[in-house]
Design a protein around this motif. Structure first.
Motif, PDB file in Angstrom:
ATOM      1  N   ALA A 158       6.918   7.641   0.136  1.00 36.99           N
ATOM      2  CA  ALA A 158       6.275   6.526   1.191  1.00 36.99           C
ATOM      3  C   ALA A 158       8.471   5.836   1.354  1.00 36.99           C
ATOM      4  O   ALA A 158       8.940   5.139   0.623  1.00 36.99           O
ATOM      5  CB  ALA A 158       6.002   5.540  -0.081  1.00 36.99           C
ATOM      6  N   LYS A 159       7.639   4.784   2.364  1.00 31.36           N
ATOM      7  CA  LYS A 159       8.903   3.765   3.817  1.00 31.36           C
ATOM      8  C   LYS A 159       9.122   2.924   2.744  1.00 31.36           C
ATOM      9  O   LYS A 159      10.342   2.548   2.891  1.00 31.36           O
ATOM     10  CB  LYS A 159       8.166   3.915   5.265  1.00 31.36           C
ATOM     11  CG  LYS A 159       9.585   4.543   5.590  1.00 31.36           C
ATOM     12  CD  LYS A 159       8.636   4.344   6.992  1.00 31.36           C
ATOM     13  CE  LYS A 159       8.007   2.189   7.575  1.00 31.36           C
ATOM     14  NZ  LYS A 159       8.202   2.599   9.362  1.00 31.36           N
ATOM     15  N   LEU A 160       8.169   2.243   2.264  1.00 30.40           N
ATOM     16  CA  LEU A 160       8.332   0.823   1.743  1.00 30.40           C
ATOM     17  C   LEU A 160       8.452   0.614  -0.293  1.00 30.40           C
ATOM     18  O   LEU A 160       8.605   0.011  -0.962  1.00 30.40           O
ATOM     19  CB  LEU A 160       7.002  -0.034   1.764  1.00 30.40           C
ATOM     20  CG  LEU A 160       7.197  -0.812   3.585  1.00 30.40           C
ATOM     21  CD1 LEU A 160       6.127  -1.196   3.517  1.00 30.40           C
ATOM     22  CD2 LEU A 160       8.326  -1.582   3.466  1.00 30.40           C
ATOM     23  N   THR A 214       3.215  -5.899   5.081  1.00 33.91           N
ATOM     24  CA  THR A 214       3.413  -4.524   5.606  1.00 33.91           C
ATOM     25  C   THR A 214       5.254  -4.677   6.264  1.00 33.91           C
ATOM     26  O   THR A 214       5.052  -2.942   6.683  1.00 33.91           O
ATOM     27  CB  THR A 214       2.821  -5.058   7.084  1.00 33.91           C
ATOM     28  OG1 THR A 214       3.753  -6.818   7.664  1.00 33.91           O
ATOM     29  CG2 THR A 214       1.567  -6.125   6.890  1.00 33.91           C
ATOM     30  N   GLN A 215       5.897  -5.538   5.881  1.00 34.47           N
ATOM     31  CA  GLN A 215       6.951  -4.808   6.209  1.00 34.47           C
ATOM     32  C   GLN A 215       8.506  -5.077   5.146  1.00 34.47           C
ATOM     33  O   GLN A 215       8.103  -6.301   5.156  1.00 34.47           O
ATOM     34  CB  GLN A 215       7.392  -4.674   8.133  1.00 34.47           C
ATOM     35  CG  GLN A 215       7.640  -4.047   9.193  1.00 34.47           C
ATOM     36  CD  GLN A 215       7.365  -4.587  10.459  1.00 34.47           C
ATOM     37  OE1 GLN A 215       9.222  -4.210  10.479  1.00 34.47           O
ATOM     38  NE2 GLN A 215       7.117  -4.347  10.552  1.00 34.47           N
ATOM     39  N   ALA A 216       9.546  -4.285   5.138  1.00 28.12           N
ATOM     40  CA  ALA A 216      10.386  -5.177   4.232  1.00 28.12           C
ATOM     41  C   ALA A 216      11.691  -4.370   5.081  1.00 28.12           C
ATOM     42  O   ALA A 216      11.746  -2.985   5.089  1.00 28.12           O
ATOM     43  CB  ALA A 216      10.141  -4.983   2.797  1.00 28.12           C
ATOM     44  N   SER A 217      12.540  -5.139   4.643  1.00 25.01           N
ATOM     45  CA  SER A 217      14.111  -4.824   5.291  1.00 25.01           C
ATOM     46  C   SER A 217      14.963  -5.422   4.305  1.00 25.01           C
ATOM     47  O   SER A 217      15.047  -7.024   3.534  1.00 25.01           O
ATOM     48  CB  SER A 217      14.573  -5.299   6.214  1.00 25.01           C
ATOM     49  OG  SER A 217      14.165  -6.673   6.962  1.00 25.01           O
ATOM     50  N   GLU A 218      15.820  -4.876   3.629  1.00 27.63           N
ATOM     51  CA  GLU A 218      16.202  -5.237   2.532  1.00 27.63           C
ATOM     52  C   GLU A 218      17.560  -5.599   2.511  1.00 27.63           C
ATOM     53  O   GLU A 218      18.402  -5.664   2.782  1.00 27.63           O
ATOM     54  CB  GLU A 218      16.735  -3.279   1.166  1.00 27.63           C
ATOM     55  CG  GLU A 218      17.691  -4.055   0.652  1.00 27.63           C
ATOM     56  CD  GLU A 218      17.885  -1.974  -0.662  1.00 27.63           C
ATOM     57  OE1 GLU A 218      16.690  -2.082  -1.097  1.00 27.63           O
ATOM     58  OE2 GLU A 218      18.860  -1.829  -0.432  1.00 27.63           O
ATOM     59  N   LYS A 276       0.755  -1.098  -0.106  1.00 29.70           N
ATOM     60  CA  LYS A 276      -0.199  -0.142   0.318  1.00 29.70           C
ATOM     61  C   LYS A 276       0.937   1.538   0.199  1.00 29.70           C
ATOM     62  O   LYS A 276       1.652   1.211   0.595  1.00 29.70           O
ATOM     63  CB  LYS A 276      -0.795   0.212   1.307  1.00 29.70           C
ATOM     64  CG  LYS A 276      -1.969  -0.826   1.183  1.00 29.70           C
ATOM     65  CD  LYS A 276      -2.600  -0.963   2.352  1.00 29.70           C
ATOM     66  CE  LYS A 276      -4.283  -2.113   1.657  1.00 29.70           C
ATOM     67  NZ  LYS A 276      -5.084  -2.734   3.128  1.00 29.70           N
ATOM     68  N   GLY A 277       0.009   2.094  -1.000  1.00 25.31           N
ATOM     69  CA  GLY A 277       0.674   3.822  -0.325  1.00 25.31           C
ATOM     70  C   GLY A 277       2.161   3.354  -1.078  1.00 25.31           C
ATOM     71  O   GLY A 277       3.000   4.982  -0.787  1.00 25.31           O
TER      72      GLY A 277
END
Ligand SMILES: [Zn+2]
Length: 240
Positions: free
Chosen positions: A45-47, A71-75, A38-39
């Motif tokens: 946008a953070k993601l 809902t979250q992600a870390s590269e 989303k978004g």
């Protein structure tokens, strides 16, 4: 709602609504899945990174029924250098396109995950053309369409010194010119593919356009097996 944590490679994204996207993720344990995010089309946008091509990240997904949302992600790796070189970019797009075409989202097809990540790493750091050919050969093999590179599929002749031969699309293997009925193929295609597969090859046949011919043949074979249009691969072949 249950949360799931997965290492995944972003293969493809499609716009959804005004600000959202639907991602096609190749995951390490769950095969290929679609997930909304989303978004991410909004500035800042953070993601946003998680919806970028070739993003390799740990994604946290919320599951509701059969639908997933990021809902979250870390590269883990952005493969940034791929985006600064047009040839590397299209080679990497070709990897994602091929991985997408050879997986069906049934939750059991994660075998391409490791080869795809390795291919993007090699494309980023080295000769993208050989890295792409190596990936296509291993992706075909993992998918049950191994390219036969061990002499004529009909009579067993070694073919290493032949300039002209054929490729049997149904068998996925080379034949002597007189043994088979498939489209014509060259000794340079055969030697480049053997070289990229780590087999012995005839160096005299590894010509500058041998890799291009090898990629054309792999594209025809992939299209024969999957009915998919390999647009990025075609664009890459045009570029080199
Ligand atoms: Zn033969």
């Amino acid at each position: 709602m249950e949360g799931i944590k997965l290492n995944a490679l972003m293969l493809r994204s499609a716009d959804y609504g005004e600000n959202d996207k639907i991602l096609t993720l190749l995951t390490a344990g769950e095969g290929k899945i679609s997930a909304g995010i989303k978004g991410v089309k909004k500035a800042g946008a953070k993601l946003k990174f998680a919806a970028q091509p070739f993003c390799f990240a740990e994604y946290i997904l919320a599951r509701r029924g059969e639908r997933y949302t990021v809902t979250q992600a870390s590269e883990i790796e952005s493969f940034y250098d791929i985006r600064t070189d047009i040839n590397k970019f299209y080679a990497a797009c070709s990897v994602c396109e091929c991985a997408d075409s050879l997986t069906y989202g049934d939750g059991e097809d994660s075998a391409l995950f490791t080869p795809a990540v390795r291919a993007l790493t090699n494309i980023c750091n080295g000769d993208e053309c050989s890295a792409l050919i190596q990936f296509l050969l291993s992706a075909l093999s993992v998918s049950g369409y191994t390219v036969g590179l061990d002499g004529c599929a009909e009579c067993g002749a070694p073919l290493l010194n032949e300039e002209l031969m054929r490729f049997d699309m149904n068998a996925g293997a080379f034949t002597c010119r007189d043994c088979g009925a498939g489209p014509g193929a060259s000794g340079s295609t055969y030697s480049v593919l053997r070289m990229c597969a780590g087999k012995s090859y005839n160096p005299a046949f590894v010509t500058p356009d041998g890799k291009k011919r090898a990629l054309r043949l792999l594209r025809e074979y992939l299209a024969h097996k999957t009915d998919y249009r390999f647009q990025s691969l075609s664009e890459y072949i045009r570029l080199i």
